[in-house]
Each structure stands twice: as structure tokens, then as C-alpha cells.
Design a protein around this motif. Structure first.
Motif, PDB file in Angstrom:
ATOM      1  N   SER A 184       0.826  -1.212   0.000  1.00 44.99           N
ATOM      2  CA  SER A 184       0.000   0.000   0.000  1.00 44.99           C
ATOM      3  C   SER A 184       0.855   1.255   0.000  1.00 44.99           C
ATOM      4  O   SER A 184       0.534   2.243  -0.670  1.00 44.99           O
ATOM      5  N   ARG A 226      -5.970  -4.059  -4.478  1.00 43.33           N
ATOM      6  CA  ARG A 226      -6.271  -4.032  -3.043  1.00 43.33           C
ATOM      7  C   ARG A 226      -5.662  -2.799  -2.385  1.00 43.33           C
ATOM      8  O   ARG A 226      -6.266  -2.191  -1.490  1.00 43.33           O
ATOM      9  N   SER A 229      -7.869   0.164  -2.934  1.00 43.15           N
ATOM     10  CA  SER A 229      -9.041   0.093  -2.047  1.00 43.15           C
ATOM     11  C   SER A 229      -8.667   0.464  -0.618  1.00 43.15           C
ATOM     12  O   SER A 229      -9.396   1.208   0.060  1.00 43.15           O
ATOM     13  N   ASN A 230      -7.532  -0.033  -0.143  1.00 41.71           N
ATOM     14  CA  ASN A 230      -7.095   0.272   1.222  1.00 41.71           C
ATOM     15  C   ASN A 230      -6.787   1.757   1.392  1.00 41.71           C
ATOM     16  O   ASN A 230      -7.115   2.355   2.425  1.00 41.71           O
ATOM     17  N   LYS A 232      -8.078   4.232  -0.313  1.00 44.75           N
ATOM     18  CA  LYS A 232      -9.336   4.979  -0.320  1.00 44.75           C
ATOM     19  C   LYS A 232     -10.054   4.823   1.014  1.00 44.75           C
ATOM     20  O   LYS A 232     -10.563   5.798   1.581  1.00 44.75           O
ATOM     21  N   ARG A 233     -10.073   3.602   1.546  1.00 41.72           N
ATOM     22  CA  ARG A 233     -10.756   3.338   2.814  1.00 41.72           C
ATOM     23  C   ARG A 233     -10.095   4.088   3.968  1.00 41.72           C
ATOM     24  O   ARG A 233     -10.780   4.549   4.896  1.00 41.72           O
ATOM     25  N   SER A 234      -8.783   4.247   3.911  1.00 45.61           N
ATOM     26  CA  SER A 234      -8.070   4.947   4.983  1.00 45.61           C
ATOM     27  C   SER A 234      -8.087   6.462   4.809  1.00 45.61           C
ATOM     28  O   SER A 234      -7.554   7.189   5.652  1.00 45.61           O
ATOM     29  N   ASP A 238      -8.768   9.759  -2.895  1.00 50.48           N
ATOM     30  CA  ASP A 238     -10.169   9.735  -3.308  1.00 50.48           C
ATOM     31  C   ASP A 238     -10.203   9.261  -4.752  1.00 50.48           C
ATOM     32  O   ASP A 238      -9.373   9.685  -5.566  1.00 50.48           O
TER      33      ASP A 238
END
Length: 252
Positions: A184, A226, A229-230, A232-234, A238
């Protein structure tokens, strides 16, 4: 100058070996798809001659003695093993520089963008392949012209030396990233550095696909997805689409 050029080649080889180690530990795509292998040179658009005054700088030398080429997406600009007979300056677009490991894995040591140069080397043949990611416009300077001017221009020698020094420093930084950071963080640093060259606050469209990013960072495509996605989630990025993003936080 010879030592500086050789150091640049050594840095490229070290980076390729580090990416190869990362690729060996990365999982294969779920669908079993193989990584693409470079093929023959596709046709590019017609070339256009350019003329302008000559000055003792690299940019001015390109203005005076280069010709311009338009390259379609995925076309080959220079091919591994061919004669290294020119230096390239990117006017617009993005170029990926590729190498193939002994195991057949594609590795992308770097992407070059506007105002970047490709082909500063003392080797007789290209040790990598350069391809257009999107529509690319490049200026092409015959190597014989550059070598002739280097014999008589100390400022030009210093400019080349400074460019190679910066290239080696960037390679060292990337090598450290490959061997010391998680997936990441590798992806985030790539997105951050790519965004730094563009207006802040706007969504940025990535010209390269996620497979390109994976081959650049020594990861699998699934791992890169992945990581997006991680991130964006954190709240660190954006996503407007899978290709458009903006940096929202520089901290984890």
C-alpha cells in the motif's frame, strides 16, 4: 563522464534485480493470465523535421538538431538490442521503459513524462525497450550530434552529468522503496509522486493501467487493486473512477 554513464546503467540493473525479487514473491493473477511480453515494433505516425538556432544547452540542442515523432499508444519507441543511435526528449505523453527478466517477467524501471529524456547512455545497444503509454510526441536527436557537441561544450557536459546524477538518486530512492515498504505504501508513494507533477486539488487521470503499475512496483495486479481500495478506505486518496484519483492525506 564515462564513469557517470556506467553508474546509471548499474543503478538500472540493481533496480531490475530488486523488482525481480518482488515479482517472485507476488501471487500470480487469479485468472492465470501471463504478464505481457514485448513484441515487434509497431508503426508510428510520420515524422516531422524541426529547425531552430543552436545554443550550448541540451534543450537548445534539441531545438536546433532534432526531428519530431508522434507515437500511438503501445507503439515501440526504441527496442532492446537495437543500436543506441539517438537521444529522446518527451514533448507530451508518458513513456514506459521496460525490461524482461530471465524468467520472462516484465519489469518497468521507470515512467518518463513531459520534458524527460530517454537514452542517455554510452552503450552501443539499448538494454531496455521504451513504449508509448498514451499518445506520445518526442523529439529525436541523433547520438552523433550530441557526442560532437559534448566535445566542445562544458555547460552541456555539466547538464548531462547533473541529469544522470538525479537519475541515479531517483533509482536509489526507488530501490529503497521496493525493498523496505509494504504494498500500500509503494502504491501511495507512486501516486503521490505522479500527482506532484500536476495541478493540486484536481482529479488526476492515470495514463498507465494497473498492470503497468504492478510491473513498476514489483507487485501483482490484484495486490495493486487491493492497495487502491485500502488507500481509499483509509482516506489517503479519493477515487472518481478506477483511473482518476486525488491525494487527500499525506499521512496514514
Amino acid at each position: 563522464m564515462n564513469i557517470v554513464m556506467r553508474n546509471a546503467s548499474v543503478a538500472n540493473e540493481q533496480l531490475a534485480r530488486a523488482e525481480q525479487v518482488s515479482l517472485k514473491t507476488a501471487p500470480m493473477p487469479a485468472n492465470g493470465a501471463a504478464r505481457p511480453v514485448l513484441g515487434l515494433r509497431p508503426h508510428s505516425a510520420p515524422e516531422t523535421r524541426r529547425h531552430s538556432p543552436n545554443y550550448p544547452t541540451l534543450t537548445a540542442l534539441f531545438e536546433a538538431a532534432s526531428f519530431q515523432r508522434h507515437c500511438q499508444p503501445d507503439s515501440t519507441i526504441l527496442l532492446h538490442g537495437e543500436s543506441a543511435d539517438a537521444l529522446y526528449q518527451i514533448v507530451s505523453g508518458t513513456v514506459r521503459c521496460c525490461m524482461i527478466s530471465a524468467e520472462g517477467n516484465r519489469q518497468i524501471p521507470c515512467f518518463s513524462t513531459r520534458k524527460g529524456f530517454i537514452g542517455i547512455t554510452e552503450q552501443d545497444h539499448w538494454h531496455f525497450t521504451a513504449e508509448a503509454v498514451d499518445h506520445v510526441v518526442i523529439n529525436v536527436l541523433p547520438r552523433s550530434v550530441l557526442e560532437r557537441e559534448l566535445k566542445h561544450s562544458a555547460p552541456l557536459q555539466e547538464e548531462i552529468r547533473a541529469y544522470v546524477d538525479a537519475l541515479i538518486e531517483n533509482r536509489d530512492t526507488q530501490l529503497l522503496t521496493l525493498v523496505s515498504t509494504k504494498a500500500s505504501e509503494r502504491v501511495f508513494r507512486f501516486l503521490r509522486d505522479f500527482a506532484a507533477k500536476r495541478p493540486s486539488g484536481d482529479f488526476i487521470a492515470l495514463p498507465m493501467c494497473r498492470r503497468d503499475i504492478a510491473d513498476h512496483l514489483g507487485l501483482s495486479v490484484e495486490t495493486v487493486s487491493r492497495a487502491f481500495s485500502n488507500l481509499k478506505r483509509s482516506g489517503r486518496i479519493d477515487l472518481a473512477t478506477c483511473e482518476k484519483y486525488r491525494i487527500t492525506s499525506l499521512t496514514g
